[in-house]
Design an enzyme around this catalytic site. Structure first.
Site, PDB file in Angstrom:
ATOM      1  N   THR A   1     -22.331 -14.240  25.460  1.00  0.00           N
ATOM      2  CA  THR A   1     -21.937 -13.511  24.253  1.00  0.00           C
ATOM      3  C   THR A   1     -20.661 -12.741  24.527  1.00  0.00           C
ATOM      4  O   THR A   1     -20.607 -11.928  25.456  1.00  0.00           O
ATOM      5  CB  THR A   1     -23.055 -12.567  23.780  1.00  0.00           C
ATOM      6  OG1 THR A   1     -24.178 -13.358  23.388  1.00  0.00           O
ATOM      7  CG2 THR A   1     -22.608 -11.755  22.578  1.00  0.00           C
TER       8      THR A   1
ATOM      9  N   LYS B   1     -20.400 -17.576  22.750  1.00  0.00           N
ATOM     10  CA  LYS B   1     -20.861 -17.133  21.432  1.00  0.00           C
ATOM     11  C   LYS B   1     -20.044 -15.932  20.966  1.00  0.00           C
ATOM     12  O   LYS B   1     -19.830 -14.994  21.735  1.00  0.00           O
ATOM     13  CB  LYS B   1     -22.343 -16.756  21.529  1.00  0.00           C
ATOM     14  CG  LYS B   1     -22.948 -16.148  20.269  1.00  0.00           C
ATOM     15  CD  LYS B   1     -24.427 -15.864  20.487  1.00  0.00           C
ATOM     16  CE  LYS B   1     -25.102 -15.315  19.253  1.00  0.00           C
ATOM     17  NZ  LYS B   1     -24.802 -13.892  19.030  1.00  0.00           N
TER      18      LYS B   1
ATOM     19  N   SER C   1     -32.738 -14.143  24.674  1.00  0.00           N
ATOM     20  CA  SER C   1     -31.768 -13.064  24.852  1.00  0.00           C
ATOM     21  C   SER C   1     -31.922 -12.379  26.208  1.00  0.00           C
ATOM     22  O   SER C   1     -33.028 -12.249  26.723  1.00  0.00           O
ATOM     23  CB  SER C   1     -31.971 -12.033  23.736  1.00  0.00           C
ATOM     24  OG  SER C   1     -31.246 -10.849  23.994  1.00  0.00           O
TER      25      SER C   1
ATOM     26  N   TYR D   1     -25.491 -11.281  28.611  1.00  0.00           N
ATOM     27  CA  TYR D   1     -24.498 -10.210  28.553  1.00  0.00           C
ATOM     28  C   TYR D   1     -24.109  -9.903  29.989  1.00  0.00           C
ATOM     29  O   TYR D   1     -24.978  -9.801  30.853  1.00  0.00           O
ATOM     30  CB  TYR D   1     -25.088  -8.931  27.954  1.00  0.00           C
ATOM     31  CG  TYR D   1     -25.340  -8.977  26.473  1.00  0.00           C
ATOM     32  CD1 TYR D   1     -24.292  -9.172  25.578  1.00  0.00           C
ATOM     33  CD2 TYR D   1     -26.624  -8.808  25.974  1.00  0.00           C
ATOM     34  CE1 TYR D   1     -24.523  -9.206  24.210  1.00  0.00           C
ATOM     35  CE2 TYR D   1     -26.869  -8.827  24.605  1.00  0.00           C
ATOM     36  CZ  TYR D   1     -25.816  -9.029  23.721  1.00  0.00           C
ATOM     37  OH  TYR D   1     -26.044  -9.049  22.381  1.00  0.00           O
TER      38      TYR D   1
ATOM     39  N   ILE E   1     -27.575 -17.921   7.426  1.00  0.00           N
ATOM     40  CA  ILE E   1     -28.318 -19.133   7.025  1.00  0.00           C
ATOM     41  C   ILE E   1     -29.688 -18.720   6.504  1.00  0.00           C
ATOM     42  O   ILE E   1     -30.490 -18.151   7.236  1.00  0.00           O
ATOM     43  CB  ILE E   1     -28.439 -20.130   8.203  1.00  0.00           C
ATOM     44  CG1 ILE E   1     -27.078 -20.779   8.473  1.00  0.00           C
ATOM     45  CG2 ILE E   1     -29.445 -21.242   7.890  1.00  0.00           C
ATOM     46  CD1 ILE E   1     -26.483 -20.382   9.751  1.00  0.00           C
TER      47      ILE E   1
ATOM     48  N   HIS F   1     -22.085 -11.846  15.285  1.00  0.00           N
ATOM     49  CA  HIS F   1     -23.225 -11.040  15.709  1.00  0.00           C
ATOM     50  C   HIS F   1     -24.036 -10.565  14.499  1.00  0.00           C
ATOM     51  O   HIS F   1     -24.547  -9.436  14.474  1.00  0.00           O
ATOM     52  CB  HIS F   1     -22.740  -9.831  16.533  1.00  0.00           C
ATOM     53  CG  HIS F   1     -23.629  -9.518  17.711  1.00  0.00           C
ATOM     54  ND1 HIS F   1     -23.336  -9.930  18.991  1.00  0.00           N
ATOM     55  CD2 HIS F   1     -24.804  -8.865  17.796  1.00  0.00           C
ATOM     56  CE1 HIS F   1     -24.309  -9.519  19.811  1.00  0.00           C
ATOM     57  NE2 HIS F   1     -25.208  -8.874  19.101  1.00  0.00           N
TER      58      HIS F   1
ATOM     59  N   GLY G   1     -32.666  -9.614  20.255  1.00  0.00           N
ATOM     60  CA  GLY G   1     -33.400  -8.814  21.233  1.00  0.00           C
ATOM     61  C   GLY G   1     -34.742  -8.333  20.711  1.00  0.00           C
ATOM     62  O   GLY G   1     -35.028  -8.396  19.504  1.00  0.00           O
TER      63      GLY G   1
END
Length: 354
Positions: free
Chosen positions: A155, A225, A105, A129, A283, A249, A78
């Site tokens: 999500t 996700k 997002s 969301y 990552i 998350h 976000g």
């Protein structure tokens, strides 16, 4: 020669206001899972193969049928304007320039229209969301599809926001000139919480059945996700999703869950090739992406490193981050004895016995 990502990290930390840096860097509670996401990669070792003719390298791959230049994408995060004035428009431009997937997002500080106008033709998915105001969620999905977004990422790990102590301590609030642009009209006149929406606007009653509701709204493939167990991977396949992003998350929700690279193994095993599996969290190097692919991920997604790139130098800084990862991925692949992505497999890694 590109600098390592740690330089971009240092630079971003120096240039961002503390409250914004802490917001991006935060994990939930003790930050155990956030840190474990990174540490878990160090316990996986390569089994490199020699004399394999790596004179010509092909690092391209496909996700849900779309070709990308290498298997790294940008995870949904976000408030990109906290990192750079142009916000998500810069993110979209960098992703298109590098020919990779950017997941925008719900909590973008630019509208979906601005994002798609900034980089027409780029490969973009939209992360959703589900809010208590279902009509607002439905409109978002339909707007994203009409604007040419090519996937819908639901999500699943945020019925409530995890407890991020730094944000509480700092009294984090979205600056008054920034808005959660895609939901501006949905909650007019309501009191805003620290994250720019009314408190309790997320819908904690969402269940697997809502995937059927989403499928009735759109023809877009649905990617879920936040899956971390074989049980939920099975349910995801059963409910007809096309992809799973193994994610915790970034360690910002339930602390002391598994590192995502460890959970990936369990999910890939459960899915048995029926849907594509991706992973995010921790990552930081091209070799991390190689490990994730060896363990069955089709692509990895980066969250915080993308934000460091933006904070460092906007779209140019984000392209730098992606180029560093691309160069490292190509080199580690070659040194491990793989000339193309199709040669990467589980034989390439072993878990160290710690």
């Amino acid at each position: 020669f590109p600098t390592p990502l740690s330089n971009v990290y240092d630079y971003a930390k120096k240039y961002l206001p503390k409250i914004a840096w802490d917001y991006f860097a935060a994990g939930a509670d003790d930050c155990t899972t956030r840190d474990e996401n990174i540490l878990a990669y160090k316990r996986i070792h390569f089994r490199p193969r020699m004399l394999r003719d790596v004179s010509v390298m092909d690092i391209r791959t496909k996700i849900l049928g779309s070709e990308i230049s290498f298997p790294v994408g940008i995870a949904p995060t976000g408030f990109h304007q906290l990192a750079w004035p142009d916000g998500e428009k810069s993110t979209a431009r960098a992703a298109r320039a590098m020919n990779i997937c950017y997941i925008a997002s719900t909590y973008s500080t630019c509208t979906l229209e601005e994002i798609s106008a900034a980089a027409p033709g780029g490969l973009r998915w939209f992360q959703l969301y589900i809010h208590r105001n279902r009509a607002a969620s439905q409109q978002l999905v339909q707007r994203a599809e009409a604007l040419g977004f090519q996937g819908l990422v639901l999500t699943a790990d945020l019925p409530y926001t995890g407890k991020r102590r730094d944000d509480v301590r700092n009294g984090f609030r979205l600056p008054p000139h920034m808005k959660v642009k895609n939901l501006e009209r949905a909650f007019e006149g309501d009191d805003q919480s620290e994250y720019g929406l009314p408190p309790h606007s997320l819908d904690p009653s969402v269940t697997w059945n809502d995937i059927y509701w989403l499928r009735s709204l759109t023809r877009l493939p649905i990617i879920i996700k936040g899956i971390l167990t074989r049980e939920d991977a099975e349910l995801a396949v059963k409910h007809g999703v096309q992809g799973i992003i193994v994610s915790n998350h970034g360690g910002r929700q339930l602390d002391e869950g598994p590192a995502t690279i460890d959970a990936l193994v369990e999910v890939v095993e459960a899915v048995r090739g029926r849907v594509e599996v991706y992973v995010d969290g921790g990552i930081r190097k091209g070799s991390d992406a190689l490990k994730a692919l060896a363990l069955g991920a089709k692509c990895v997604f980066i969250g915080r490193p993308a934000l460091w790139g933006l904070a460092y130098k906007g779209e140019e800084g984000l392209q730098d981050v992606l180029r560093i990862l691309q160069d490292e991925f190509r080199l580690s692949m070659a040194l491990a004895g793989c000339a193309s992505v199709s040669e990467i497999g589980q034989h390439l890694v072993q878990f160290s016995r710690l």
